[in-house]
Scaffold this motif. Sequence first.
Motif, short mmCIF file in Angstrom:
data_model
loop_
_atom_site.label_atom_id
_atom_site.label_comp_id
_atom_site.label_asym_id
_atom_site.label_seq_id
_atom_site.Cartn_x
_atom_site.Cartn_y
_atom_site.Cartn_z
N UNK A 84 -13.38 46.35 -1.95
CA UNK A 84 -14.10 45.37 -2.79
C UNK A 84 -15.57 45.37 -2.41
N UNK A 85 -15.82 45.38 -1.09
CA UNK A 85 -17.23 45.32 -0.64
C UNK A 85 -18.00 46.60 -0.96
N UNK A 143 -3.99 42.71 0.12
CA UNK A 143 -5.36 42.16 -0.07
C UNK A 143 -6.24 42.43 1.15
N UNK A 203 -13.76 33.56 12.56
CA UNK A 203 -13.21 34.90 12.73
C UNK A 203 -13.13 35.62 11.37
N UNK A 204 -12.67 34.88 10.37
CA UNK A 204 -12.58 35.47 9.03
C UNK A 204 -13.96 35.93 8.56
N UNK A 218 -7.29 45.94 0.91
CA UNK A 218 -8.15 46.13 -0.27
C UNK A 218 -9.60 45.68 -0.01
N UNK A 219 -9.76 44.77 0.95
CA UNK A 219 -11.06 44.11 1.16
C UNK A 219 -12.26 45.06 1.31
N UNK A 220 -12.19 46.11 2.18
CA UNK A 220 -13.35 47.00 2.31
C UNK A 220 -13.72 47.69 1.00
N UNK A 279 -14.54 40.66 -7.33
CA UNK A 279 -15.07 39.93 -6.18
C UNK A 279 -14.85 38.43 -6.35
N UNK A 321 -6.86 40.32 11.14
CA UNK A 321 -6.52 40.28 9.71
C UNK A 321 -6.82 38.87 9.20
N UNK A 322 -7.08 38.77 7.93
CA UNK A 322 -7.38 37.44 7.38
C UNK A 322 -6.07 36.78 6.95
N UNK A 350 -9.05 33.21 -2.23
CA UNK A 350 -9.23 32.78 -0.85
C UNK A 350 -9.46 31.26 -0.81
N UNK A 398 -6.51 49.23 6.94
CA UNK A 398 -7.76 48.66 6.44
C UNK A 398 -8.96 49.47 6.94
N UNK A 425 -4.94 36.19 3.29
CA UNK A 425 -4.74 37.33 2.39
C UNK A 425 -3.46 38.07 2.75
N UNK A 426 -2.83 38.64 1.72
CA UNK A 426 -1.62 39.43 1.97
C UNK A 426 -2.01 40.77 2.58
N UNK A 454 -6.28 29.35 -1.38
CA UNK A 454 -5.36 29.39 -0.23
C UNK A 454 -5.92 28.60 0.94
N UNK A 472 -16.57 44.21 7.67
CA UNK A 472 -16.10 45.12 6.63
C UNK A 472 -17.16 45.34 5.54
N UNK A 473 -18.32 44.77 5.72
CA UNK A 473 -19.41 45.08 4.80
C UNK A 473 -19.90 43.94 3.93
#
Lengths: 809, 225
Positions: B109-110, B102, A326-327, B105-107, A1, B94-95, A8, B154, B98-99, A11, A334-335
């Motif tokens: 990770x959470x 990535x 938005x991000x 992969x995000x959900x 994490x 999409x963010x 992030x 995703x 992030x690629x 970037x 997504x949680x």
Amino acid sequence: MFKNYIKIAWRSLFKNKFHTGINLVGLFIGFSIGILVLLGVYGQFSYDKGHANRKKIYQAYQVYNKESGSQIGNVFGYPAAPMFKAEVPAIDKATRYLFGSNLIEYKEKEIDISTMLVDEDFLQMFSFQVVKGNAVNPLKDLTGVVLTENAAKRVFGNEDPIGKTIQSPYGGGKKKAMTVVAVLKDVFNNSSIRFDALARIENANSYAADKNNWDNQHHAVFVMLKDNATQQQAEKQLIACNQKNLPGWYETLKQEGAKPDSRGDIFATRLLPLSELHFSPRISGLGNGVNKAEIYVVLLVGLLIILIACFNFVNINLANAFTRSREIGVRKCLGAAKEGLFAQLWSESFLLCFIAFVLSMLFVKVLVVVIQEQTGGGMPLGEMMLEPAFLLLALGLLLLVSFIAGGYPSWLMSKFQVVETLKGKVTLKRKSFVRSALIVVQFVIACIMISCTFIIYRQFKHLQTADLGLNQEYLISIPFHKPENGRKNIEKLRTRLASNPGVLSISGSHVNIGMGLDGSSTKLTNSFGYKGSNITTNVNFVDADFLQTFGIKPIEGNDIDMRYAADTLQQVILTESSAKQFNEKELVGQQILVDSGAPAWNIVAIIPDFHLYSLREKKEPLAMIYTKNTPVRYCFVRTNAQNGEAVMDALKREMAMLEPGREFKGSFVDENVENWYKQEKMMSLLFSIAAVIAIVLSCLGLLAMVLLIIQQRVKEIGVRKVLGADVSTLSFIISKDFLKLVLIAVLIATPVAWLVMNKWLESFPYRIAVQWWMFVLVALTALLIAFITISYNTVKAAMQNPVKSLRTE
Amino acid sequence: MIKITNLEKYYRTEEVETVALNKLSFEVKEGEFVAVMGPSGCGKSTLLNIVGLLDDPDGGSFLFNGIEVAGFNERKRADLRKHNIGFVFQSFNLIDELTVFENVELPLIYTGVKAADRKVRVEEVLDKMQIMHRRNHYPQQLSGGQQQRVAVARAVVNNPKLILADEPTGNLDSSNGNEVMQLLTDLNEQGTTIIMVTHSEHDAKYSHRIIRMLDGQTVTENILV
């Protein structure tokens, strides 16, 4: 994490290069100032920490609660310290501390070595480590001298100094042969007690005559308390000791109308803890101290700069938040939990702060090392930076800044409503209270700093150009290395330079006017009874032609004339306030006996009061005494506009013959007078630097904010233009919100600056008046700078093709 | 799987109160593919937000797998959401930083999946969505269709029981739109329940059932299968 957060963060920083750049520059400046200020303050607070007994050591000082007010004296007569040690049960050890000489002679070579005369206890009280020679009790022997490593090297080179004999005149007397008994490690830079050599005080020239005399006061006294004794106990016992030994002093003070202070004393010997020595220069009289108030001012200025940098960061991040909404919405969707998002956003701020912090640490390290190399002295700040305590402080600063700067925007962004962010409804509000408040606070700080700079500079100029009551122009001051030869040397100069048309007159004085290249200043005071009243006056030993050389016109009488010099009579010039104390109608021509053992005073002239010391002090009564034998430390030469430099060169040549091998330290008195106000000059410089940084940082923040707002209002600008608005109207519409904030800041800053500056000026007996136009000027400056910052971009936005802006939208 | 009864949602400003959902009731069974249609402002997206546990209802009941979730706080909703629901948006969401890898992969990770497992799962799903060759690209380097594939990847990487799709083809041309609809159909055939909000009759035909809404209420239901 965490890796994801950093990725992030990294970037994001690159994505918003402009804002990252502004944030980085702001934080770099803020951190650099913060670290420099912290380092400086850390250095100041590290003073006198190197002594193992520091918690038990105190400097004694005397408080006289006279009718005219409380007076503090930091010098004592020879009997005081031994009496304190013998009669005050709380005191374990005591030492006298008297300047002995600036000169050591070895094998017919004279070297500038500053010797302090002390008691045997000195090295048992203070932690100056013996590295060679007698380590047990080096000051036991009356003819022993202790040198620092550096002094030993300067005198003896590579020879072993132990057992060698040197010669030195202590207190202007004959040279005494002394044996080097020990070598000490060099005195640490952050020590209030400084010396190159130590010898026993019994070697002082005046010791034999004055050893039982309480009234001739010339040296500081340090005491060390017993393990379980307290300062209060010791001070109480000191009063008992004074009452027993100095009943006459109490009597005289009572007769003069002295009033007891809050502790019930009209006269008391009090103690200043060693830890406070550096911060109490007026009490300690050691000359290298600073007032805590000055440190706090520097700390405050540093803090304010950091705050401005933080506010820039907060404002830019707040304004930027909408681009990240938005991000944040997606992540929440997504949680991601609120706390997790806060951690992510804060880690971004932290990363930027950390980069700025590391760059600032490197910058400051290089800066202090370079400064140290250039100046070749001072505290080892570069090394201090690596001390764990300082690193902890600096890390604290990093955490504080990253928390202030990054905390609020991160918290706010983590609270975004997910549905609204996904709909793209989170946008930058045109008017936000927090944002506006932060801009206002930034400009308040900047305006206060500009006002302070302006007023401090004017006060400095006022002090520098004020009339001292003497002619300071084209007057040269030359310190003598051997004051005991001062009068002879002045006489020789008179003879040798008699034919030099640039030399108008020559005289001498024991007290310098201004701060010369030798950096020293002395104050002598004399108190005596005269026809039932107590006369207290400053004293200066001078040479013939004093009034002529200093351009002072007598009210009555004439200049000192060496033709009338006699061993049994002192020619004395009194200032008006000094003369008044005698309450005599005809004083000039009278002979006054001030001490049964000393020659009488023959009053030759009365002159108007003048400033012998800086304008930070009020003019005080002064007696200028001429005798054939008293040492004179400075030669003064009156010259003129055409010949100033030529006379200086001639004096340099003459002094090379009179004091061969000695550095010539002649200087012009008007420059020396300017040096009196170094502190004000430094403060003016500090504030001007701070003001420039504050205004630049504030404007950087303002610029970033204007660009973001323009970006948000691009459609509005386009629509207004289509509807007929011209460039100037549009520029005004965009600019007015910001200029309003700067105006509010000016209105808040003005009374604050007025109050602060009036308070500061109160400490000067001679000061400028704070006037309204000064603040109007500051306000116009701030508004103009803000307007210039804003206008370029607002005009550029207003000139955009509306079709393009509407299509972009 | 989802049982909604008399669901209400209002939007209030200082002067106006707008009814977004007006005692709406409907049910979605496990494995169903339901399309929600209706004019703009009829409450489709509000319904999807509430079903996706992104928003709170103001009244009524919402049972998710038999559990009443209407009164859940944000933390509980987030927890339920990340384990059970996948989202596909019209604008992909999409963010940018992030690629492809990535983003997918995000959900994981959470939900606390270990790095090694994440790698396997992400590669598996990218492979399935035929986007593996773009794994190290950033969203802005992809076409709209590719971006939506990544968004679907995703959405499914956590094996959610429910996928909520808000106009999934709205920003795509017809060819890419069809591909995405086929992906959703395949997922549904593998057992994932799908609720899709759409304006497109064409897309709605991929579903089993169409719920038509007007003024915050269901007006008709068409069963297609």
